[in-house]
Design a protein around this motif. Structure first.
Motif, short mmCIF file in Angstrom:
data_model
loop_
_atom_site.label_atom_id
_atom_site.label_comp_id
_atom_site.label_asym_id
_atom_site.label_seq_id
_atom_site.Cartn_x
_atom_site.Cartn_y
_atom_site.Cartn_z
N MET A 188 0.82 -1.21 0.00
CA MET A 188 0.00 0.00 0.00
C MET A 188 0.86 1.26 0.00
SD MET A 188 -3.49 -0.69 2.04
CE MET A 188 -2.86 -1.37 3.53
N SER A 189 1.98 1.22 0.72
CA SER A 189 2.79 2.44 0.68
C SER A 189 3.45 2.61 -0.69
CB SER A 189 3.81 2.46 1.82
OG SER A 189 4.67 1.38 1.73
N LEU A 224 2.08 1.70 -3.47
CA LEU A 224 1.00 2.18 -4.34
C LEU A 224 0.84 3.69 -4.21
CD1 LEU A 224 -1.78 -0.52 -3.96
CD2 LEU A 224 -0.55 0.07 -6.02
N SER A 225 0.88 4.18 -2.97
CA SER A 225 0.75 5.63 -2.78
C SER A 225 1.87 6.37 -3.48
CB SER A 225 0.79 5.96 -1.29
OG SER A 225 -0.39 5.60 -0.67
#
Lengths: 539, 413
Positions: free
Chosen positions: B387-388, B390-391
């Motif tokens: 998720m990090s 992706l950000s």
């Protein structure tokens, strides 16, 4: 409790306790027997149940083989201006009558004693709601002995400093009153099943109160495909972040929300006591149970009314948001709740309590709950599903989410988008052996991060609070974020067009993520991960 | 003077359109009557009874009829026209002569005198030449905007259409095509709907390219309402065309009819993104009927968002993979000095800047757009690290998140 031995004055006095919210007030019950035609009157702002107690008390006294005195009988409940409700004064009234008529002579000891219990027509003493609250009130007023129904014994016994004397019938209670102090102290040994109860309680606490039974394990294993959502719930439980789950019907929103109470650490004694008090007042305590040690989980239907949600009514009753105190309030189909009900939640979300003011009472209920909302992302529900065609326009999607008001959405730190599991995922969950390891591990992680958060608060001389509760003024100091990181996060927020509140939410989440990661400082990757949980505007 | 004249003409146009519509006058007959009358200006003066009798009873003697501009009304009446003249003409004639309707129309026109709406009928020489060729063209169109000359002078009129719910790919493609074509003195026509249409208009305005909106309702009604600003801007600075008198709200049945004007105004049609069963495909069928070239941008066969485009290519539309193709096909000459070309300036992200995990994500998304949970499965990266990443990719502009799924911004790699 004194008997004035004059031929003309026939008078009896017993202390009891009235409830106002979860606060108790001592009530003095006086009975005076005067010559005249037989007449029995209760004064002192009692409700219907109080007035009806005349009949119960009359029958109970007669059926317990006492005499009901002849003459004009007046009972007064003081303070007279306070409204009194419920059946809790029956036992005290009956005892006061016995004293006034000279059939009971209370022991002359300086230790005052408070009495509450409902009477049946045969003289049996029945359980009451709110006994634990009354016990706390007695403790605060310096009364160290209370006579209570036996069925309520285990909840009252948790209040240290008050000696609870459990009784089963009117004769029992009368006997205790006439005993001296020592005899009273020995009374409780007669209670059946006491040893078993205590043993049982001990074994529960030894097991670490592990609530992970088979049911909850199947819950967690069902969700093993929803990695992002599970991660979100872990973060929500660690930092007490209110969350919103968006997804189509059947994607597991409800199941996910039900896992959250399992992830939360056990309640400390004080929390358990306040939870038990609220449940006790509401009459939701199971019979014969002691302190509640399970985190509450409330999931009202969306047709719930304002009063049911926040509490109120003619006689103040706690609402769902107080019953969910220290636990999870799950609002399924959050967009379908009336906006008035949802907006009522703003005060408890901000202050962790709710004030109810009506013309005849003002009460404050505790309401420190973790709000988890679930909603379909659009009217047809398929907005996030790649396989299913969503026919909603962007405008209608926006309108759909607008049903949750902006201020409430602002308090939702986490937004998780979920989609239905594909067939491969489902077969994966069936084949995988069900084990409680990941669940136990997640629980341990949450407990550790709570300890870290509390430690950090105490380092800065602040009361213990979780990251989701930290207000803006203390945030930068408490979260130990340096300027470099703040600039980095601000850059992100700027690029994504986040509002000031949105930016603060990201910082809070990032702090919780870093606590879960067991990192002392918040790193860039934590901020980056936190950004994944923002609300994406429909495009 | 000219203002007065305009209101008079607007009143007549409103009156004529509403009269024809309420009596279900066939389109071809509407054209015929206008031609016989020589335009809207003299429409009140003609004797409609005599006219209808003449063209129905003596079509072959029409060259001797009293009215001017009667060159093509000698063609025999179609069955629909015949039926109309025989069955409903009496009512039509009676309505035609009612003064109250004319007054109503005048009031209606007065109401909209500040909206700068000018009507154009088929006999007007400003009537767009492309649309004039179309058999089912509207007899009167209502335009709002400064004037039509700029439009008529453009070298190529291009209709850009697409789905209302575009993917990031569709948006990107539309921007790219419009941006590439904008310096070549072209007009971009689109339907002022959500999605690709709005994107096409906005991009052409951004690159100061002539753009024309064709609305389903009248040009003063904002639909969709969120395009209010765009529509107001366009009615002041470029052009909005509609076949409905001012104050008409869009109805379901107006949209397919609008599409025939969309294709009729243009020389070529570009479909940038369209799923199957889309209104866009109606436009392209009209285009085929009207002999316009249809260009379609191909899409990912795994995604339904482009299946309509791919279907069009199978059915014979020109596959458009580079906007330069249109420039070459029509030998367009660059007019504006703006030398910026999107294709050449496309930022080439250096592959070294990404971590191993980020590269793995990009590789997975190159195959297909997917959401976080599927990415976890495909890449095997832990969900928190994923998720990090992706950000970070999202912020660097490599990927974009729509409806919970991630797409590559530049679908070429």
């Amino acid at each position: 409790m004194e008997y004035i031995n004059k031929t003309k004055v026939k008078y009896g006095r017993v202390m009891s306790c009235a409830l106002d919210g979860i606060q108790g007030t001592l009530v003095e019950i006086e009975v005076s027997l005067l010559p005249g035609l037989p007449h029995f009157e209760i004064v002192g702002l009692g409700d219907c149940a109080v007035r009806e107690s005349r009949n119960r008390v009359y029958a109970a006294i007669r059926n317990s083989h006492y005499d009901f005195p002849q003459g004009r009988l007046t009972a007064s409940y003081a303070p007279a201006w306070l409204r009194k409700e419920g059946t809790g004064f029956d036992l005290a009234l009956a005892l006061a009558i016995l004293i006034a008529s000279g059939q009971l002579k209370p022991a002359e000891i300086d230790c005052p004693c408070c009495v509450f219990g409902e009477l049946s027509l045969t003289g049996r003493v029945k359980p009451l709601p709110g006994v634990i609250c009354r016990a706390v009130a007695c403790l605060n007023q310096g009364i160290s002995q209370i006579i209570i129904p036996q069925d309520n014994y285990y909840e009252a016994v948790e209040i240290e400093g008050v000696n609870s004397l459990a009784v089963t019938n009117l004769r029992d209670a009368a006997e205790i009153l006439s005993c001296n102090y020592l005899e009273r102290m020995q009374h409780n040994n007669k209670i059946p099943n006491k040893i078993e109860y205590l043993n049982n309680k001990l074994s529960i606490s030894e097991k670490g109160n592990s609530l992970l039974n088979d049911d909850s394990l199947t819950l967690l294993s069902k969700l093993s495909g929803q990695k992002k959502a599970l991660r979100a719930m872990l973060i929500a439980a660690s930092g007490w972040h209110h969350s919103l789950l968006l997804g189509s019907a059947g994607c597991g929103k409800t199941t996910l929300a039900r896992t959250v109470p399992l992830l939360l650490p056990d309640m400390d004694h004080e929390s358990a006591r306040s939870v038990t008090m609220v449940h006790s007042v509401a009459g939701k305590l199971p019979q014969g149970s002691g302190l509640i040690n399970r985190r509450p989980y409330e999931s009202p239907h969306h047709s719930v009314t304002k009063v049911a949600m926040i509490g109120g009514g003619t006689n103040p009753k706690p609402g769902l948001c107080s019953l969910a105190h220290k636990g999870v309030l799950f609002l399924d189909e959050m967009t379908e709740f009336t906006s008035g009900v949802l907006d009522c939640l703003r005060q408890p979300l901000e202050g962790q309590f709710i004030d109810i003011s009506r013309h005849n009472y003002n009460v404050r209920w505790p309401a420190d709950f973790l709000l988890i909302g679930a909603a379909n992302p659009c009217k047809c529900g398929n907005y996030l599903e790649p396989e299913l065609q969503c026919r909603c326009t962007v405008e209608s999607v926006r309108r759909h989410l607008d049903r949750i008001s902006g201020p409430l959405l602002d308090r939702m730190d986490l937004v998780v988008e979920m989609r239905r599991l594909s067939v491969q995922d489902l077969t994966g969950t069936v084949n995988r052996a069900i084990s409680c390891e990941p669940a136990l591990e997640a629980r341990k992680k949450v407990s550790q991060s709570w300890i870290k958060q509390y430690e950090r608060c105490s380092n800065y001389g602040l009361p213990p609070m979780l990251n989701g509760r930290v207000d803006n003024t203390n945030m930068v100091k408490l979260f130990e974020m340096d300027d470099k990181l703040l600039n980095y996060a601000a850059g992100f927020a700027d690029q994504l067009g986040l509002s000031a509140r949105g930016y603060i939410r990201v910082l809070r989440l990032a702090r919780t993520i870093s606590d879960l990661d067991e990192s002392r400082l918040v790193k860039k990757c934590h901020v980056a991960e936190a950004l994944q949980f923002r609300l994406q505007k429909p495009v | 003077m000219s203002m007065n004249y305009n209101i008079k003409k607007l009143a007549r146009a409103i009156w004529y359109v509403q009269l024809c519509r309420s009596n279900h006058v066939p389109t071809l007959l509407q054209h015929r009557i206008l031609r016989c009358a020589g335009g809207l200006d003299n429409i009140y003066e003609i004797d409609i009874k005599q006219l209808l009798e003449r063209i129905s009873v003596f079509p072959e003697r029409c060259d001797k009829c009293l009215y001017r501009h009667c060159s093509d009304c000698c063609i025999e009446l179609s069955t629909r026209e015949n039926r109309f003249v025989q069955e409903r003409s009496n009512h039509f004639i009676a309505e035609w002569q009612r003064i109250s309707l004319r007054k109503e129309a005048a009031d209606h026109a007065l109401l909209h005198q500040n909206d700068h709406i000018f009507p154009l009928c088929v006999t007007d020489h400003e009537y767009p030449a492309n649309l004039g060729e179309v058999r089912s063209k509207p007899a009167v169109i209502f335009c709002s905007g400064p004037d039509l000359t700029a439009f008529n002078q453009t070298h190529l009129k291009i209709t850009v259409v697409g789905t209302r719910k575009p993917s990031p790919y569709g948006i990107k493609v539309t921007e790219l095509i419009v941006e590439e074509l904008s310096p070549y003195n072209v007009a971009i026509i689109s339907g002022l709907a959500r999605g690709i249409d709005t994107c096409a208009h906005n991009t052409s305005i951004k690159h100061s390219c002539m753009t024309i909106g064709v609305t389903a309702g009248s040009s003063d009604i904002f639909y969709p309402y969120e395009n209010k600003e765009l529509q107001t801007y366009m009615s002041k600075n470029s052009l909005i065309v509609s076949e409905h008198p001012p104050g008409t709200k869009p109805m379901k049945q107006f949209f397919p009819a609008r599409n025939r004007i969309l294709s009729g105004l243009a020389d070529i049609i570009i479909v940038t993104e369209s799923p199957e069963n889309s209104g866009t495909l109606i436009t392209s069928f009209f285009a085929a009927e009207q002999n316009r070239d249809v260009y379609a941008v191909p899409g990912n066969i795994l995604q339904k968002t482009s299946s309509g485009c791919n279907r069009l290519i199978i059915d014979g539309a020109v596959l458009l993979d580079n906007p330069r193709q249109i420039i070459d096909d029509f030998k367009l000459v660059r007019e504006s000095v703006n030398n910026h070309s999107f294709l050449t300036d496309k930022p080439k992200a250096s592959k070294e800047a990404f971590s191993v995990e980020e590269m793995a994500i990009l590789r997975c998304l190159g195959e297909q757009s997917m959401d976080t949970d599927v990415l976890v499965q495909k890449t095997g990266i832990d969900v928190n690290r994923l998720m990090s990443s992706l950000s970070i990719l999202e912020l660097s502009g490599e990927i974009i998140c729509r409806r919970g799924r991630y797409f590559l911004t530049y679908c070429s790699n």
